[in-house]
Design a protein around this motif. Structure first.
Motif, short mmCIF file in Angstrom:
data_model
loop_
_atom_site.label_atom_id
_atom_site.label_comp_id
_atom_site.label_asym_id
_atom_site.label_seq_id
_atom_site.Cartn_x
_atom_site.Cartn_y
_atom_site.Cartn_z
N PHE A 1 0.83 -1.21 0.00
CA PHE A 1 0.00 0.00 0.00
C PHE A 1 0.86 1.26 0.00
O PHE A 1 0.65 2.18 -0.81
CB PHE A 1 -0.93 -0.02 1.21
N LEU A 2 1.83 1.32 0.89
CA LEU A 2 2.67 2.52 1.00
C LEU A 2 3.51 2.75 -0.26
O LEU A 2 3.70 3.89 -0.69
CB LEU A 2 3.57 2.43 2.24
N GLY B 1 3.20 5.94 -3.09
CA GLY B 1 4.30 6.73 -3.66
C GLY B 1 5.51 6.89 -2.77
O GLY B 1 6.45 7.61 -3.12
N TYR B 2 5.54 6.22 -1.62
CA TYR B 2 6.69 6.35 -0.73
C TYR B 2 7.81 5.42 -1.18
O TYR B 2 7.59 4.23 -1.42
CB TYR B 2 6.29 6.06 0.72
N PRO B 3 9.04 5.93 -1.30
CA PRO B 3 10.17 5.11 -1.75
C PRO B 3 10.65 4.16 -0.65
O PRO B 3 10.37 4.37 0.53
CB PRO B 3 11.24 6.16 -2.08
N PRO C 1 -6.32 3.94 5.17
CA PRO C 1 -6.55 2.96 4.09
C PRO C 1 -8.02 2.56 3.98
O PRO C 1 -8.68 2.30 4.99
CB PRO C 1 -5.69 1.77 4.51
N ASP C 2 -8.52 2.53 2.75
CA ASP C 2 -9.86 2.02 2.47
C ASP C 2 -9.76 0.51 2.40
O ASP C 2 -9.51 -0.07 1.35
CB ASP C 2 -10.37 2.61 1.14
N ARG C 3 -9.93 -0.15 3.53
CA ARG C 3 -9.65 -1.59 3.59
C ARG C 3 -10.63 -2.41 2.74
O ARG C 3 -10.27 -3.46 2.20
CB ARG C 3 -9.66 -2.06 5.05
N LYS C 4 -11.85 -1.94 2.62
CA LYS C 4 -12.82 -2.64 1.78
C LYS C 4 -12.42 -2.55 0.31
O LYS C 4 -12.40 -3.56 -0.40
CB LYS C 4 -14.21 -2.05 1.99
N GLU D 1 -2.10 3.31 -9.50
CA GLU D 1 -2.98 4.39 -9.94
C GLU D 1 -4.32 4.34 -9.24
O GLU D 1 -4.85 5.36 -8.78
CB GLU D 1 -3.19 4.30 -11.46
N ARG D 2 -4.88 3.14 -9.12
CA ARG D 2 -6.20 3.00 -8.49
C ARG D 2 -6.13 3.24 -6.99
O ARG D 2 -7.05 3.80 -6.40
CB ARG D 2 -6.77 1.61 -8.82
N VAL D 3 -5.04 2.82 -6.37
CA VAL D 3 -4.86 3.08 -4.93
C VAL D 3 -4.77 4.58 -4.67
O VAL D 3 -5.40 5.11 -3.74
CB VAL D 3 -3.61 2.36 -4.40
N GLN D 4 -3.99 5.28 -5.47
CA GLN D 4 -3.84 6.73 -5.28
C GLN D 4 -5.16 7.46 -5.51
O GLN D 4 -5.51 8.37 -4.75
CB GLN D 4 -2.76 7.26 -6.21
#
Length: 409
Positions: free
Chosen positions: A236-237, A241-243, A335-338, A359-362
């Protein structure tokens, strides 16, 4: 403005149970109830017989003198019940959950017969909404100003923050809610072995306080009721976008599966630290007599982080998110866990490429970063107590009563 209890000879006694954040909310609500009922509040006792089996006293967890003096203009607070009242008859009262000021005004009639009311239960005793502004602001004053941790815990917590800042300047705090009891209670087994899943089922079956025994783990996960696994937090992270070089402080109790499971997150973010790695053994020993004290360290470091990411919506995560909102909406990514459960499954089955997944997560989380918003109301069609249970909890989001409105909100 309601009258304060400064000259009252009527006393409220309460035992608080649960973990650190259940205790904090219960005490803050009791301060407001004492104010409404024009009563003196006796420093709350901790229930040592609860599921958590923690022997903490109030002064083990909080700065007692600071608590009393911070609220002295609102509610009179004393350390003990006066000796002359120790043996007088007491009203034993189980206050109705989610109650308003009118209810407690009615309860004040008990003062006609009693000088002392013993509050049997302290969970969710005040409504989330439709309370007078002075009552809501007093709840915030109690929660965010009066309930300060003892100096030894505060100073060590701030020292850990300084050590993190020295390492990297900025850091993310991840509240990793992946303890054995949490997983057993929720029935969540994603990523576990059959043996581990069975161990959790047996634990749930044998814990008398847990009413629901038969849980479908697949439906739990689809509904968004399961915490993210350590591996899912890492994915998720990275998608957000976190490196990999990001410094991450992990706040947790005892991770089910131990270091092996935590390594699943570390494979995505090697620069992973916890209080056990930041503090010396001597420092931790000084503040680790009780689980509430070590939880307080995680609370402080998470509160001061540049970004806070909870893996679930448990009491600790929600309390920190609400506190960060109170401090002018510090960034929290919820986080949207669902929604994520579906995306993780598609990624696992090869139906989604990692770039499309990101893309969808962001897109899914562009409005879940702690920006100002009003509290969510009850779910449609809900009535009675169920309606109140579906409202957003007051301390999760004390906007707008306790937070100044930004322009355009």
């Amino acid at each position: 403005m309601l009258s304060a209890s400064l000259g009252s000879d009527r006393y409220l006694i309460v035992n608080c149970n649960g973990g650190l954040n259940q205790i904090r909310t219960a005490i803050s609500d009791m301060v407001a109830v004492a104010y409404i009922m024009t009563a003196v509040l006796v420093i709350p006792k901790m229930d040592t017989q609860s599921f958590y089996h923690d022997s903490s006293t109030f002064s083990d967890i909080f700065d007692e003198l600071h608590f009393i003096t911070t609220l002295q203009q609102d509610v009179r607070i004393v350390k003990e019940l006066p000796k002359e009242l120790e043996h007088v008859p007491r009203a034993q009262k189980h206050f109705t959950s989610w109650s308003n000021v009118g209810y407690y005004k009615e309860m004040a009639q008990l003062w006609n017969e009693y000088q002392v009311i013993n509050v049997v239960e302290s969970d969710s005793i005040l409504a989330n909404n439709d309370l007078p502004l002075d009552v809501q602001r007093l709840r915030c004053r109690a929660m965010y100003h009066a309930l300060r941790f003892p100096p030894s815990i505060e100073s060590l917590g701030k020292e850990l923050v300084d050590r993190l800042r020295t390492q990297s300047g900025k850091y993310i705090a991840v509240h990793l809610s992946y303890e054995k009891d949490m997983l057993a209670f929720t029935g969540c087994t994603s990523g576990l072995t059959d043996a581990e899943s069975e161990e959790l089922r047996i634990m749930r079956e044998n814990t008398k306080d847990w009413k629901v025994k038969d849980i479908n783990p697949t439906e739990q996960r689809k509904g968004g009721f399961c915490p993210l696994t350590p591996k899912e937090v890492g994915i998720f992270l990275r998608a957000i976008g976190y490196p990999p070089s990001t410094l991450i402080y992990v706040a947790f109790g005892e991770i089910y599966g131990g270091d092996a499971r935590l390594s699943e997150l570390k494979s995505y973010f090697p620069n992973l630290v916890s209080k056990e790695k930041l503090a010396t053994k001597e420092e931790l020993n000084a503040v680790s007599k009780h689980s509430t004290q070590t939880a307080a360290l995680d609370y402080i470091v998470s509160l001061e982080s540049d970004v806070f990411v909870p893996s679930s919506s448990d009491n600790m995560a929600r309390a920190i998110e609400g506190h960060r909102r109170f401090f002018v909406h510090r960034k929290t990514i919820s986080p949207d866990r669902k929604g994520l459960a579906k995306l993780f499954d598609e990624l696992e089955r090869g139906k989604l490429k990692i770039s499309s997944f990101a893309e969808r997560v962001q897109q899914m989380h562009k409005n879940r970063r702690g920006s100002p918003r009003k509290r969510k109301g009850a779910a449609p069609g809900m009535k009675g107590e169920e309606r109140f249970k579906t409202e957003e909890f007051f301390y999760d989001n004390p906007y707008h009563e306790c937070i100044c409105s930004p322009k355009g909100v």
